[in-house]
Design an enzyme around this catalytic site. Structure first.
Site, PDB file in Angstrom:
ATOM      1  N   HIS A  11       6.978   5.626 -17.547  1.00  0.00           N
ATOM      2  CA  HIS A  11       8.129   6.527 -17.602  1.00  0.00           C
ATOM      3  C   HIS A  11       9.048   6.265 -18.800  1.00  0.00           C
ATOM      4  CE1 HIS A  11      11.017   9.380 -16.130  1.00  0.00           C
ATOM      5  NE2 HIS A  11      11.946   8.476 -15.924  1.00  0.00           N
ATOM      6  N   HIS A  51      15.658  12.229 -21.956  1.00  0.00           N
ATOM      7  CA  HIS A  51      14.659  11.463 -21.210  1.00  0.00           C
ATOM      8  C   HIS A  51      15.037  11.461 -19.732  1.00  0.00           C
ATOM      9  CE1 HIS A  51      13.422   7.493 -19.339  1.00  0.00           C
ATOM     10  NE2 HIS A  51      12.270   8.099 -19.556  1.00  0.00           N
ATOM     11  N   SER A  52      14.056  11.734 -18.876  1.00  0.00           N
ATOM     12  CA  SER A  52      14.233  11.625 -17.432  1.00  0.00           C
ATOM     13  C   SER A  52      15.422  12.472 -16.965  1.00  0.00           C
ATOM     14  CB  SER A  52      14.386  10.151 -17.048  1.00  0.00           C
ATOM     15  OG  SER A  52      14.266   9.976 -15.663  1.00  0.00           O
ATOM     16  N   MET A  53      16.442  11.863 -16.340  1.00  0.00           N
ATOM     17  CA  MET A  53      17.578  12.648 -15.874  1.00  0.00           C
ATOM     18  C   MET A  53      18.263  13.381 -17.020  1.00  0.00           C
ATOM     19  SD  MET A  53      20.933  11.399 -13.744  1.00  0.00           S
ATOM     20  CE  MET A  53      21.666  10.627 -15.189  1.00  0.00           C
TER      21      MET A  53
END
Length: 343
Positions: free
Chosen positions: A320, A148-150
């Site tokens: 997000h 997820h994300s980074m």
């Protein structure tokens, strides 16, 4: 001030936790006195009603920690986003196939993993190296990478650099991070370095102590995408009692707040996307963060689809942290993708 049990109580029943080390042994409680003294070894540390095992493995410079559940044989590695921790997949993991062995890691400087040594800069390359050393130490040779994300940014890099390790790659709300134009890089790098030095200095001082509800609110506001339940889930692992018991302090290294992203060019990201050959699923939150113009995303998506054996791109309602606020919607896309891998 709310009690510790309230902070740990999101999601209903609590899990019993054990410690799983690289040699495969599980023991009740914590394996290091430092780990226990930091206030992390708690009977009610997780949100699920199933049993998790605490995970830790020494990789040379320090110890990586996380939590692991399930018996396999399918192996799934979960990697969280910036400033989050291994609890990020607590709601999503319930929807994974029963034959899954799921390891959710704390990246260096996050959650309960050790912090990088002084002078070492946190950036995606350092995270990728730490993950690779962890996978080598525990003998995972073919696994699905869920980021997820980074964690997904690092996943793009990891999957392109070590394709032999990754059976499939799942990215939650990342197509690519931003890429700075070349003429902006000197000034931006100077800004980042000065910010890093400032955070390094702050990290050497006594940490800030927060009231519980204050920290929950701060976490929600900072993310702009977490609800209260998601914030509390992350804080179960991302905060601990101050030594004097006066409140909560964050466990993460302050140095990780300097976000060394943007110094990889668009062309380099495109080449990494083209290098990914395994099955790939991208789940994008419809109201997620927009790091780049849509035109660049379209080019990146085309590059992803160029070489991979099976490419899927879907959008799902949510912000997000959609895997924490709409876990069922995300799972409805991930579960059939994982089943497809067996065919």
């Amino acid at each position: 001030m709310a009690s510790t049990s309230q902070l740990n109580g999101v999601g209903g029943d609590h899990a019993t936790t054990k410690t799983h080390t690289a040699n495969g042994h599980a023991t009740n409680g914590c394996t290091s006195s430092n780990h226990a003294s930091n206030g992390h070894c708690r009977a009610a540390s997780d949100t699920s009603s199933v049993e998790w095992e605490d995970f830790e493995v020494h990789i040379g410079w320090g110890t990586m920690r996380g939590k692991i559940r399930g018996s396999g044989p399918e192996l799934v590695l979960g990697v969280h986003g910036w400033l989050d921790n291994a609890n990020t997949f607590d709601l999503l993991c319930h929807h994974l196939p029963e034959n899954t062995r799921f390891l959710s890691l704390d990246l260096p400087g996050h959650g309960r993993s050790d912090h990088f040594s002084p002078g070492f800069i946190y950036d995606p390359r350092g995270y990728m190296a730490a993950i690779k050393k962890t996978m080598t130490a525990i003998g995972w040779q073919r696994f699905t990478y869920l980021g997820h994300s980074m964690g997904a940014v690092v996943g793009i890099m990891y999957t392109s650099v070590f394709p032999e390790d990754v059976k499939a790659f799942i990215s939650i709300d990342i197509i690519k991070p931003w890429s700075l134009d070349p003429e902006r890089q000197p000034g931006a790098l100077k800004k980042y370095m000065l910010q890093y030095f400032d955070n390094e200095d702050k990290a050497s001082k006594q940490p800030l102590v927060y009231e519980e509800e204050e920290l929950v609110k701060k976490t929600m506001e900072g993310s702009q995408s977490l609800d209260e339940r998601g914030a509390r889930i992350l804080l179960q692992r991302g905060a601990r009692r101050a030594k004097d018991g006066s409140g909560l302090v964050l466990t993460r290294d302050l140095r990780v707040k300097t976000f060394f992203i943007g110094f990889i060019s668009m062309d380099e990201w495109l080449e990494m996307a083209k290098a990914i050959t395994c099955p790939l699923l991208i789940v994008r939150a419809k109201d997620g963060h927009a790091y780049e113009p849509e035109e660049k995303y379209k080019v990146m998506l085309k590059a992803f689809s160029q070489s991979c054996h099976h490419f899927q791109y879907h959008e799902v309602e949510g912000k997000h942290h959609v895997h924490l606020t709409n876990a069922g919607g995300v799972a409805d896309l991930i579960t059939p993708f994982l089943h497809k891998l067996k065919e």
